[in-house]
Design a protein around this motif. Sequence first.
Motif, PDB file in Angstrom:
ATOM      1  N   ASP A  73       0.817  -1.209   0.000  1.00  0.00           N
ATOM      2  CA  ASP A  73       0.000   0.000   0.000  1.00  0.00           C
ATOM      3  C   ASP A  73       0.854   1.262   0.000  1.00  0.00           C
ATOM      4  O   ASP A  73       0.341   2.366   0.096  1.00  0.00           O
ATOM      5  CB  ASP A  73      -1.009   0.008   1.150  1.00  0.00           C
ATOM      6  CG  ASP A  73      -0.381   0.063   2.523  1.00  0.00           C
ATOM      7  OD1 ASP A  73       0.865   0.069   2.637  1.00  0.00           O
ATOM      8  OD2 ASP A  73      -1.141   0.092   3.509  1.00  0.00           O
ATOM      9  N   SER A  74       2.175   1.091  -0.145  1.00  0.00           N
ATOM     10  CA  SER A  74       3.075   2.230  -0.328  1.00  0.00           C
ATOM     11  C   SER A  74       4.279   1.772  -1.150  1.00  0.00           C
ATOM     12  O   SER A  74       5.084   1.013  -0.640  1.00  0.00           O
ATOM     13  CB  SER A  74       3.538   2.800   1.016  1.00  0.00           C
ATOM     14  OG  SER A  74       4.382   3.914   0.816  1.00  0.00           O
ATOM     15  N   PRO A  75       4.354   2.172  -2.438  1.00  0.00           N
ATOM     16  CA  PRO A  75       3.346   2.951  -3.145  1.00  0.00           C
ATOM     17  C   PRO A  75       2.073   2.129  -3.330  1.00  0.00           C
ATOM     18  O   PRO A  75       2.113   0.899  -3.344  1.00  0.00           O
ATOM     19  CB  PRO A  75       4.009   3.267  -4.485  1.00  0.00           C
ATOM     20  CG  PRO A  75       5.040   2.192  -4.677  1.00  0.00           C
ATOM     21  CD  PRO A  75       5.490   1.803  -3.311  1.00  0.00           C
ATOM     22  N   THR A  76       0.959   2.809  -3.487  1.00  0.00           N
ATOM     23  CA  THR A  76      -0.334   2.135  -3.549  1.00  0.00           C
ATOM     24  C   THR A  76      -0.382   1.198  -4.752  1.00  0.00           C
ATOM     25  O   THR A  76      -0.099   1.611  -5.879  1.00  0.00           O
ATOM     26  CB  THR A  76      -1.475   3.158  -3.637  1.00  0.00           C
ATOM     27  OG1 THR A  76      -1.332   4.098  -2.576  1.00  0.00           O
ATOM     28  CG2 THR A  76      -2.827   2.479  -3.531  1.00  0.00           C
ATOM     29  N   SER A  77      -0.718  -0.063  -4.492  1.00  0.00           N
ATOM     30  CA  SER A  77      -0.795  -1.060  -5.559  1.00  0.00           C
ATOM     31  C   SER A  77      -2.153  -0.996  -6.252  1.00  0.00           C
ATOM     32  O   SER A  77      -3.118  -0.428  -5.728  1.00  0.00           O
ATOM     33  CB  SER A  77      -0.569  -2.458  -4.987  1.00  0.00           C
ATOM     34  OG  SER A  77      -1.547  -2.749  -4.007  1.00  0.00           O
ATOM     35  N   ARG A  78      -2.197  -1.596  -7.427  1.00  0.00           N
ATOM     36  CA  ARG A  78      -3.458  -1.658  -8.158  1.00  0.00           C
ATOM     37  C   ARG A  78      -4.538  -2.346  -7.328  1.00  0.00           C
ATOM     38  O   ARG A  78      -5.684  -1.893  -7.303  1.00  0.00           O
ATOM     39  CB  ARG A  78      -3.259  -2.392  -9.496  1.00  0.00           C
ATOM     40  CG  ARG A  78      -2.445  -1.583 -10.485  1.00  0.00           C
ATOM     41  CD  ARG A  78      -2.234  -2.319 -11.788  1.00  0.00           C
ATOM     42  NE  ARG A  78      -1.567  -1.442 -12.764  1.00  0.00           N
ATOM     43  CZ  ARG A  78      -1.287  -1.779 -14.006  1.00  0.00           C
ATOM     44  NH1 ARG A  78      -1.609  -2.987 -14.451  1.00  0.00           N
ATOM     45  NH2 ARG A  78      -0.690  -0.926 -14.814  1.00  0.00           N
ATOM     46  N   GLN A  79      -4.172  -3.435  -6.629  1.00  0.00           N
ATOM     47  CA  GLN A  79      -5.197  -4.127  -5.846  1.00  0.00           C
ATOM     48  C   GLN A  79      -5.687  -3.278  -4.674  1.00  0.00           C
ATOM     49  O   GLN A  79      -6.859  -3.352  -4.292  1.00  0.00           O
ATOM     50  CB  GLN A  79      -4.749  -5.522  -5.395  1.00  0.00           C
ATOM     51  CG  GLN A  79      -3.516  -5.594  -4.553  1.00  0.00           C
ATOM     52  CD  GLN A  79      -2.328  -6.117  -5.346  1.00  0.00           C
ATOM     53  OE1 GLN A  79      -1.992  -5.580  -6.397  1.00  0.00           O
ATOM     54  NE2 GLN A  79      -1.679  -7.147  -4.841  1.00  0.00           N
ATOM     55  N   ALA A  80      -4.818  -2.444  -4.110  1.00  0.00           N
ATOM     56  CA  ALA A  80      -5.248  -1.558  -3.023  1.00  0.00           C
ATOM     57  C   ALA A  80      -6.211  -0.493  -3.551  1.00  0.00           C
ATOM     58  O   ALA A  80      -7.201  -0.165  -2.897  1.00  0.00           O
ATOM     59  CB  ALA A  80      -4.051  -0.906  -2.351  1.00  0.00           C
ATOM     60  N   PHE A  81      -5.927   0.048  -4.743  1.00  0.00           N
ATOM     61  CA  PHE A  81      -6.839   1.025  -5.347  1.00  0.00           C
ATOM     62  C   PHE A  81      -8.202   0.398  -5.637  1.00  0.00           C
ATOM     63  O   PHE A  81      -9.231   1.051  -5.505  1.00  0.00           O
ATOM     64  CB  PHE A  81      -6.261   1.599  -6.640  1.00  0.00           C
ATOM     65  CG  PHE A  81      -5.275   2.722  -6.433  1.00  0.00           C
ATOM     66  CD1 PHE A  81      -5.620   3.838  -5.680  1.00  0.00           C
ATOM     67  CD2 PHE A  81      -4.021   2.686  -7.011  1.00  0.00           C
ATOM     68  CE1 PHE A  81      -4.722   4.893  -5.502  1.00  0.00           C
ATOM     69  CE2 PHE A  81      -3.123   3.728  -6.844  1.00  0.00           C
ATOM     70  CZ  PHE A  81      -3.468   4.828  -6.087  1.00  0.00           C
ATOM     71  N   CYS A  82      -8.196  -0.872  -6.026  1.00  0.00           N
ATOM     72  CA  CYS A  82      -9.475  -1.563  -6.265  1.00  0.00           C
ATOM     73  C   CYS A  82     -10.219  -1.791  -4.957  1.00  0.00           C
ATOM     74  O   CYS A  82     -11.433  -1.595  -4.878  1.00  0.00           O
ATOM     75  CB  CYS A  82      -9.216  -2.902  -6.961  1.00  0.00           C
ATOM     76  SG  CYS A  82      -8.757  -2.737  -8.708  1.00  0.00           S
ATOM     77  N   ALA A  83      -9.491  -2.207  -3.934  1.00  0.00           N
ATOM     78  CA  ALA A  83     -10.124  -2.519  -2.646  1.00  0.00           C
ATOM     79  C   ALA A  83     -10.719  -1.286  -1.980  1.00  0.00           C
ATOM     80  O   ALA A  83     -11.769  -1.376  -1.331  1.00  0.00           O
ATOM     81  CB  ALA A  83      -9.119  -3.186  -1.711  1.00  0.00           C
TER      82      ALA A  83
END
Length: 196
Positions: free
Chosen positions: A32-42
């Motif tokens: 989540d740092s840097p923000t991952s694609r899956q974190a942006f989806c979640a």
Amino acid sequence: MRRKISAAIIGLGVACVSVLATGSASSHGYTDSPTSRQAFCADGTVEDCGEIQWEPQSVEGPKGFPSHGPSDGTICAGGNSRFAELDDPRGGDWPATQVSAGQSYTFRWRLTARHATTDFRYYLTNGTYDPTRPLTRADLDLQPFLTVPYGGRVPDATVTHQGTLPSGRTGKQLIVAVWTIADTGNAFYACSDVQF
């Protein structure tokens, strides 16, 4: 007779818990740092993500990257077709974390289930990377810019690594973070879009 049945049930329960605790399903995590694609989806920043919006920690695929592991075009989903939305470049429109070339940066993983770990590795795309196309190995520097060995230890639930981003990068790039599990054949993958 009742004691023997109770002992058998307890023994079976312990055996089942032990089996569940040692399989690959017991280890999950994402960056989540840097923000991952899956974190942006979640977190709902990106929509139409399919199943990954409920399971950002589950991008698990074969280990051994880059010589093995997920095939080209499926790297961000860890080769897992359930999460193919992570491999869709979305026309280059994934949100990106602002960074600077040569910058010291703290990378962070959120581990929802911890596991014996070989290492954490971080790869960066090269000058030929096109953010509008699915990621391939040809788009990456295949030598990680940061490797954090763990020697089989179990990490904490939140893991941070201090590293320096490579110099000479401009524009939109992609960081591929790989958490290699020590005692299974798998690793966890997280792709983070960054803007230099």
